[in-house]
Design an enzyme around this catalytic site. Structure first.
Site, short mmCIF file in Angstrom:
data_model
loop_
_atom_site.label_atom_id
_atom_site.label_comp_id
_atom_site.label_asym_id
_atom_site.label_seq_id
_atom_site.Cartn_x
_atom_site.Cartn_y
_atom_site.Cartn_z
N ARG A 65 0.83 -1.21 0.00
CA ARG A 65 0.00 0.00 0.00
C ARG A 65 0.86 1.25 0.00
O ARG A 65 1.92 1.28 0.60
CB ARG A 65 -0.88 0.03 1.25
CG ARG A 65 -2.00 -0.96 1.28
CD ARG A 65 -3.12 -0.51 0.41
NE ARG A 65 -3.34 0.92 0.65
CZ ARG A 65 -4.50 1.53 0.66
NH1 ARG A 65 -5.57 0.86 0.43
NH2 ARG A 65 -4.59 2.81 0.90
N ARG A 76 2.96 4.39 -16.65
CA ARG A 76 3.42 3.86 -17.94
C ARG A 76 4.53 4.73 -18.53
O ARG A 76 5.56 4.24 -18.97
CB ARG A 76 2.26 3.80 -18.94
CG ARG A 76 1.46 2.54 -18.90
CD ARG A 76 0.50 2.43 -20.07
NE ARG A 76 -0.47 3.51 -20.12
CZ ARG A 76 -1.59 3.56 -19.41
NH1 ARG A 76 -1.88 2.57 -18.58
NH2 ARG A 76 -2.41 4.57 -19.50
N CYS A 85 -7.70 2.52 -12.60
CA CYS A 85 -7.88 3.71 -11.77
C CYS A 85 -9.34 3.77 -11.30
O CYS A 85 -10.25 3.56 -12.11
CB CYS A 85 -7.55 4.98 -12.55
SG CYS A 85 -5.85 5.08 -13.15
N GLU A 97 -12.20 6.83 -4.93
CA GLU A 97 -12.46 6.43 -3.54
C GLU A 97 -13.89 6.79 -3.14
O GLU A 97 -14.49 7.70 -3.70
CB GLU A 97 -11.51 7.16 -2.59
CG GLU A 97 -10.11 6.66 -2.57
CD GLU A 97 -9.93 5.40 -1.73
OE1 GLU A 97 -10.72 5.14 -0.81
OE2 GLU A 97 -8.96 4.69 -2.00
N ARG A 109 -4.05 6.95 -3.79
CA ARG A 109 -3.64 5.71 -3.13
C ARG A 109 -3.24 4.70 -4.19
O ARG A 109 -3.82 4.69 -5.28
CB ARG A 109 -4.78 5.16 -2.28
CG ARG A 109 -5.12 6.01 -1.07
CD ARG A 109 -6.39 5.46 -0.40
NE ARG A 109 -6.70 6.10 0.84
CZ ARG A 109 -7.49 7.18 0.98
NH1 ARG A 109 -8.02 7.76 -0.09
NH2 ARG A 109 -7.73 7.69 2.17
N TYR A 141 3.46 5.95 3.12
CA TYR A 141 2.47 7.01 3.26
C TYR A 141 3.21 8.34 3.34
O TYR A 141 4.00 8.56 4.25
CB TYR A 141 1.61 6.78 4.51
CG TYR A 141 0.74 5.56 4.35
CD1 TYR A 141 -0.54 5.67 3.84
CD2 TYR A 141 1.22 4.29 4.66
CE1 TYR A 141 -1.34 4.55 3.66
CE2 TYR A 141 0.44 3.16 4.46
CZ TYR A 141 -0.84 3.31 3.97
OH TYR A 141 -1.62 2.19 3.77
N ARG A 157 -1.98 6.19 8.30
CA ARG A 157 -1.38 5.05 8.98
C ARG A 157 -0.18 5.49 9.82
O ARG A 157 0.96 5.13 9.52
CB ARG A 157 -0.95 3.98 7.97
CG ARG A 157 -2.07 3.24 7.27
CD ARG A 157 -2.95 2.41 8.20
NE ARG A 157 -2.23 1.48 9.05
CZ ARG A 157 -1.97 0.22 8.73
NH1 ARG A 157 -2.37 -0.27 7.58
NH2 ARG A 157 -1.33 -0.55 9.56
#
Length: 121
Positions: free
Chosen positions: A7, A63, A75, A78, A90, A108, A116
């Site tokens: 992540r 890419r 893609c 959220e 993210r 992060y 986090r």
């Protein structure tokens, strides 16, 4: 080999192509570096952005600037949760690796570090 998820998240300064490009490239490069990844071991990548980011697709810059031409990517937007962090990109890298889950380094950056704090360096 096992498939593991790595992540990462970063907040953007602006909703424009320049910010999406720089944030995508910065986050991917750090995720790859901290986990000593070989691109051929990346199975696929999922990018998500908050609803206030719509100037471009992060996968485009993966890419063009990170060598992800042959890696499947998608893609998504959220969920728009009240009081959630804004202008956040993210990334979920799904990789084939011999590493244990505890050895994976999640990343992060900037304002996303508060997502986090338990694992942010």
């Amino acid at each position: 080999m096992l498939t593991r998820g790595i992540r990462g998240a970063i907040t953007l300064d602006n909703n424009d192509k320049k910010s999406i490009k720089s944030s995508t490239v910065e986050l991917l490069r750090i995720m790859i570096d901290r986990n000593n990844l070989e691109l051929e071991n990346i199975a696929f990548v999922i990018f998500t952005v908050t609803s206030d980011i719509d100037a471009d697709f992060p996968a485009k810059y993966a890419r063009e600037y990170c060598g992800f031409e042959n890696i499947p990517m998608m893609c998504y937007c959220e969920m728009d949760v009240k009081d959630a962090i804004k202008k956040c990109l993210r990334i979920l890298l799904c990789v084939n690796t011999l590493k244990n889950q505890k050895d994976i380094k999640h990343v992060y950056l900037k304002g996303a570090a508060k997502l986090r704090p338990d694992i942010t360096e």
